[in-house]
Design a protein around this motif. Structure first.
Motif, short mmCIF file in Angstrom:
data_model
loop_
_atom_site.label_atom_id
_atom_site.label_comp_id
_atom_site.label_asym_id
_atom_site.label_seq_id
_atom_site.Cartn_x
_atom_site.Cartn_y
_atom_site.Cartn_z
N ALA B 31 38.13 47.98 52.55
CA ALA B 31 39.51 48.05 51.75
C ALA B 31 39.37 47.68 50.97
CB ALA B 31 40.29 47.15 53.18
N VAL B 32 37.72 46.20 50.79
CA VAL B 32 37.36 46.03 49.43
C VAL B 32 35.65 46.34 49.48
CG1 VAL B 32 36.41 43.33 48.17
CG2 VAL B 32 38.83 43.88 50.12
N GLU B 33 35.31 46.68 48.26
CA GLU B 33 34.09 47.31 47.88
C GLU B 33 33.37 46.64 46.95
OE1 GLU B 33 33.78 51.76 47.01
OE2 GLU B 33 32.48 51.74 48.20
N ASP B 34 32.81 46.26 47.29
CA ASP B 34 31.56 45.57 46.99
C ASP B 34 32.19 44.59 45.05
OD1 ASP B 34 29.04 45.10 45.43
OD2 ASP B 34 28.63 46.25 44.43
N LEU B 35 32.92 43.67 45.52
CA LEU B 35 33.33 42.67 44.96
C LEU B 35 32.53 41.59 44.79
CD1 LEU B 35 36.04 41.75 43.32
CD2 LEU B 35 36.36 40.74 45.60
N SER B 36 32.81 41.22 43.19
CA SER B 36 31.98 40.05 42.34
C SER B 36 32.74 39.28 41.80
CB SER B 36 30.06 40.43 42.14
OG SER B 36 29.73 40.92 43.32
N MET B 37 32.73 38.01 41.72
CA MET B 37 33.76 37.51 40.78
C MET B 37 33.62 36.24 40.76
SD MET B 37 37.58 37.29 41.77
CE MET B 37 38.43 36.96 40.69
N GLU B 38 33.90 35.09 40.04
CA GLU B 38 34.05 33.65 40.28
C GLU B 38 35.50 33.29 39.80
OE1 GLU B 38 30.83 32.53 37.38
OE2 GLU B 38 28.90 32.64 38.45
N ILE B 39 35.49 32.29 40.30
CA ILE B 39 36.99 31.60 40.27
C ILE B 39 36.17 30.03 39.48
CG2 ILE B 39 38.73 30.68 41.66
CD1 ILE B 39 38.11 33.37 43.30
N TYR B 40 36.69 29.42 38.79
CA TYR B 40 36.56 28.06 38.17
C TYR B 40 37.39 26.70 38.87
CZ TYR B 40 34.46 31.40 34.79
OH TYR B 40 33.60 32.58 34.54
N GLU B 41 37.06 25.99 38.74
CA GLU B 41 37.23 24.67 39.08
C GLU B 41 38.34 24.01 38.63
OE1 GLU B 41 34.80 21.73 39.06
OE2 GLU B 41 35.89 19.79 40.19
N GLY B 42 39.34 24.61 39.09
CA GLY B 42 40.94 23.85 38.50
C GLY B 42 41.62 24.96 37.52
N GLU B 43 41.39 26.03 37.92
CA GLU B 43 42.15 26.66 37.52
C GLU B 43 43.09 27.72 38.70
OE1 GLU B 43 39.53 28.59 33.99
OE2 GLU B 43 40.09 29.80 35.23
N ILE B 44 44.37 28.57 38.41
CA ILE B 44 45.42 28.86 39.29
C ILE B 44 44.17 30.53 38.73
CG2 ILE B 44 47.26 30.25 39.70
CD1 ILE B 44 48.29 27.34 39.24
N VAL B 45 43.74 31.14 39.63
CA VAL B 45 43.13 32.56 39.34
C VAL B 45 44.15 33.65 40.29
CG1 VAL B 45 42.23 34.43 40.13
CG2 VAL B 45 41.09 32.41 38.95
N VAL B 46 44.57 34.40 39.62
CA VAL B 46 46.06 35.80 40.27
C VAL B 46 45.07 36.82 40.68
CG1 VAL B 46 48.20 36.36 40.79
CG2 VAL B 46 47.76 34.14 39.07
N PHE B 47 45.78 37.00 41.81
CA PHE B 47 45.11 38.56 42.67
C PHE B 47 46.37 39.78 42.07
CE2 PHE B 47 41.46 37.31 45.46
CZ PHE B 47 40.82 36.97 44.21
N VAL B 48 46.26 40.35 41.47
CA VAL B 48 47.37 41.55 41.17
C VAL B 48 47.04 42.68 41.10
CG1 VAL B 48 47.41 41.20 38.54
CG2 VAL B 48 49.35 41.69 39.61
N GLY B 49 48.12 43.13 42.28
CA GLY B 49 47.48 45.12 42.51
C GLY B 49 48.50 45.93 42.95
N PRO B 50 48.48 46.77 42.86
CA PRO B 50 49.45 47.90 43.18
C PRO B 50 49.41 47.39 45.50
CG PRO B 50 47.88 49.07 42.95
CD PRO B 50 47.84 48.14 42.49
N SER B 51 50.45 47.53 45.83
CA SER B 51 50.93 46.91 47.79
C SER B 51 49.20 48.24 48.03
CB SER B 51 51.52 47.83 48.27
OG SER B 51 51.96 47.49 49.22
N GLY B 52 48.42 47.56 49.37
CA GLY B 52 47.19 47.92 49.59
C GLY B 52 45.81 48.21 49.06
N CYS B 53 46.10 47.38 47.78
CA CYS B 53 44.71 47.51 46.68
C CYS B 53 43.65 46.56 47.46
CB CYS B 53 44.79 47.54 45.12
SG CYS B 53 45.39 45.97 44.91
N GLY B 54 43.59 45.84 48.05
CA GLY B 54 43.51 44.73 48.91
C GLY B 54 43.47 43.39 48.26
#
Ligand SMILES: Nc1ncnc2c1ncn2[C@@H]1O[C@H](COP(=O)(O)OP(=O)(O)OP(=O)(O)O)[C@@H](O)[C@H]1O
Ligand SMILES: [Mg+2]
Lengths: 217, 390
Positions: B31-54
């Motif tokens: 359902a989720v494949e090999d995801l790498s990312m960094e989320i920075y302090e104090g920020e709002i990070v929005v995950f957006v994508g079609p339904s069912g994308c994980g």
């Protein structure tokens, strides 16, 4: 002894009847406690595993289909006569609806509620005791109430194993039906059970209200 | 606004996901494949994508409501992939769409859940509860109410308050404003953004609404199937420079207009305009008009609030007091208004320009259609600009 009218009979024996009723209520309450302990424990252990839940429910339902005379009879060689076999048999009958309601109650807790509890870092036990049980409680107590009514009646049959309660009068009345006061004996026993049933209803309604959060009704 | 764009170097990664993978039991495809990312302090990070994308699955792996099948999770450089998950969750605020308030507990008890587990004393918990109710804009009298006695919007506020109770540095929010009506949603969004200005939490925010993503996000991760990142960037850059067709399609029509909603009037160059007072004499105003070389003068009242526009023609009409001359000054915006609103105002009022005022309604400057167009042009990446840019 000459036959008397039923009210006359009540007036002459009300203290005996009261004593028998208290005995009857006691044995029912003790059996309910035992059954609640068993039913709730089994429910808690199985509600997250549908197969296990099905299995314990099937066993509890099977017990309920055993005729009470047969069950009491079966217990005589193991537990003898008197109080113990009475409590054991009544508890067996009382387990089903407590167990079923525990499982249903726990399973019907809104998954969003359990998920947010988990997400806040409540451990499995904290989720169970702080969230799920309080939410399932009204359903569980309804199960206990149904069991109470059921075994109030069945308890009369405990007289067969010399158990306590109102059953003695009913049995001896029935065994010499036509004789002096035999009908009064039977009716007196019935009346006692009916009054007890009403008292239990009132008490459970009160208990339910006192132990259920105001946020739930 | 240029400073917001770019690599954000120098900011600390609060959450780091490394090769995160989730394959649900009994399924062959992850359902989720090999995801790498960094989320920075104090920020709002929005995950957006079609339904069912994980999106949800990815978010729930951060507090391990869903245990990853592979990969690592770091909070503040600490590997939390296998630490005690209950303790981990007490450090992370969690808000879901269905809110999940505890129906048998009062609002105060709901909010106090985590502080109680952390063993705070009664007084501190009570003070914190009051403070949080105030923060989310609810009266203290709600303390002893039950969730069923609240409206949907109020429940959502309590959900946010409860998640913030022990002041967790990180918050996970899965479509938190999805279940309320559009007007309430907008209000909750605005309030939350204002709150975030103060609390500066690191927030992972899931939505499938690109407009909400653009509004809420300091950074947006547009995800494909299996949570594969299509683009991870600031809203500005995603709108002006979408990485590929998938992102373009996801943004949908009107990317340029959406982009305008991110820029403020104060970010662009506004112009001076000749102004006079309602109390000035018509002759003074005529003189000003002649000298300025413009066709109209803006008349202000004693508080410097814009009142009327007048041209030479109107001034020639003898006997009409300035107070009634010309036509009313409408099309007023503030420095904090977005270019989108500004353009809308201009179009609605049939004027090619809008008056910029300060927060007390006093005249500051004028912004015209041409200026907005030029700002749009400057937002485009260099290579796409029509005239080579300014
Ligand atoms: N508990 C689960 N068991 C099996 N499959 C699951 C489970 N949860 C999610 N999935 C599957 O994983 C994929 C991703 O689901 P997920 O809920 O993360 O999507 P989403 O992006 O949040 O979608 P939406 O916008 O509809 O909320 C879907 O194909 C879904 O069917
Ligand atoms: Mg989702």
């Amino acid at each position: 002894m000459n036959s008397m009218g039923f009210f006359e009979y009540l007036a002459s024996r009300w203290d005996d009847l009261l004593e028998l009723s208290i005995e009857h209520a006691q044995v029912v309450l003790i059996s309910l406690l035992v059954a609640t302990a068993i039913g709730v424990t089994l429910g808690v252990l199985t509600y997250r595993r549908p197969a296990a839940a099905q299995a314990v429910l099937a066993v509890a339902s099977a017990i309920l289909t055993v005729p009470s005379f047969a069950l009491f009879g079966l217990l005589i060689p193991i537990l003898g006569l008197g109080y113990t076999p009475t409590v054991v048999a009544l508890s067996c009958y009382a387990v089903l609806s407590i167990l079923r309601n525990t499982i249903t109650g726990l399973q019907s807790v809104d998954p969003a509620v359990t998920e947010s509890a988990k997400g806040m870092g409540l451990s499995d036990w904290q989720q169970l005791f702080k969230i799920e049980m309080p939410l399932a409680w009204p359903v569980i107590i309804a199960g206990i109430r149904v069991s109470a009514l059921l075994i109030l009646g069945i308890a009369a049959i405990a007289a067969y194993v010399n158990g306590p309660g109102l059953g003695g009068d009913i049995f001896s009345g029935l065994s010499r039906i036509g004789g002096a006061n035999s009908l009064n004996l039977v009716l007196g026993g019935f009346l006692g059970i009916i009054v007890l049933a009403l008292v239990f209803e009132v008490l459970f309604a009160l208990l339910g209200r006192l132990t259920t959060s105001r946020g739930l009704n | 606004m240029e400073g917001v764009d770019g690599s954000n170097s120098g900011t600390k990664a609060m959450i780091r996901l490394e090769n995160l993978t989730k394959t649900f039991p009994g399924q062959t495809e992850p359902a989720v494949e090999d995801l790498s990312m960094e989320i920075y302090e104090g920020e709002i990070v929005v995950f957006v994508g079609p339904s069912g994308c994980g999106k949800t699955t990815t978010m729930k792996m951060i507090n391990r409501i869903i245990e990853p099948s592979g990969g690592r999770i770091f909070l503040n450089d600490e590997d939390v992939t296998t630490t005690n998950s209950d303790k981990l969750r007490r450090r992370i605020g969690y808000v879901i769409q269905q809110i999940g308030l505890f129906p048998h507990m009062t609002i105060a008890d709901n909010i106090a859940t985590v502080p109680k587990m952390l063993g705070w004393d009664k007084k501190r918990i009570s003070e914190r509860t009051d403070e949080l109710l105030e923060t989310v804009g609810m009266d203290r009298s709600y303390r002893d109410r039950y969730p069923k006695e609240l409206s949907g919007g109020q429940r959502q506020r309590v959900g946010v308050a409860r998640a913030m109770a022990a002041d967790p540095p990180i918050m996970l929010m899965d479509e938190p404003f999805g279940a309320v009506d559009p007007i309430t949603r907008e209000r909750l969004q605005d309030e939350f953004l204002r709150l975030q200005e103060e609390i500066k939490k690191t927030i992972v925010f899931v939505t499938h609404d690109i407009d909400e993503a653009i509004k809420m996000g300091d950074r947006i991760a547009i995800l494909r199937e299996k949570s594969v990142i299509a683009q991870y960037d600031t809203p500005e850059r995603i709108l002006t420079d979408p990485a590929d067709e998938y992102v373009e399609n996801f943004i949908g029509a009107g990317a340029s207009l959406k982009r305008l909603s991110l820029s403020k009037v104060r970010d662009i160059k506004t112009s001076e305009w000749p102004v006079a007072r309602l109390t000035d004499s018509p002759d003074e105003v005529k003189e000003l008009l002649r000298k300025s070389g413009k066709d109209y003068v803006l008349l202000l009242d004693e508080d410097r609030k814009p009142k009327r526009w007048v041209g030479l023609e109107e001034l020639e009409l003898n006997g009409v007091p300035l107070r009634n001359a010309g036509w009313p000054a409408v099309a007023i915006v503030e420095g904090k208004s977005s270019l989108y609103e500004t353009l809308d105002t201009m179009i609605t009022s049939y004027k090619g320009s809008a008056i910029v005022v300060d927060d007390r309604g006093r005249y500051e400057s004028i912004v015209d259609f041409g200026t907005v167009l030029q700002a749009i042009e400057e937002m485009r990446p260099e290579e796409n600009r029509v005239g080579g840019g300014a």
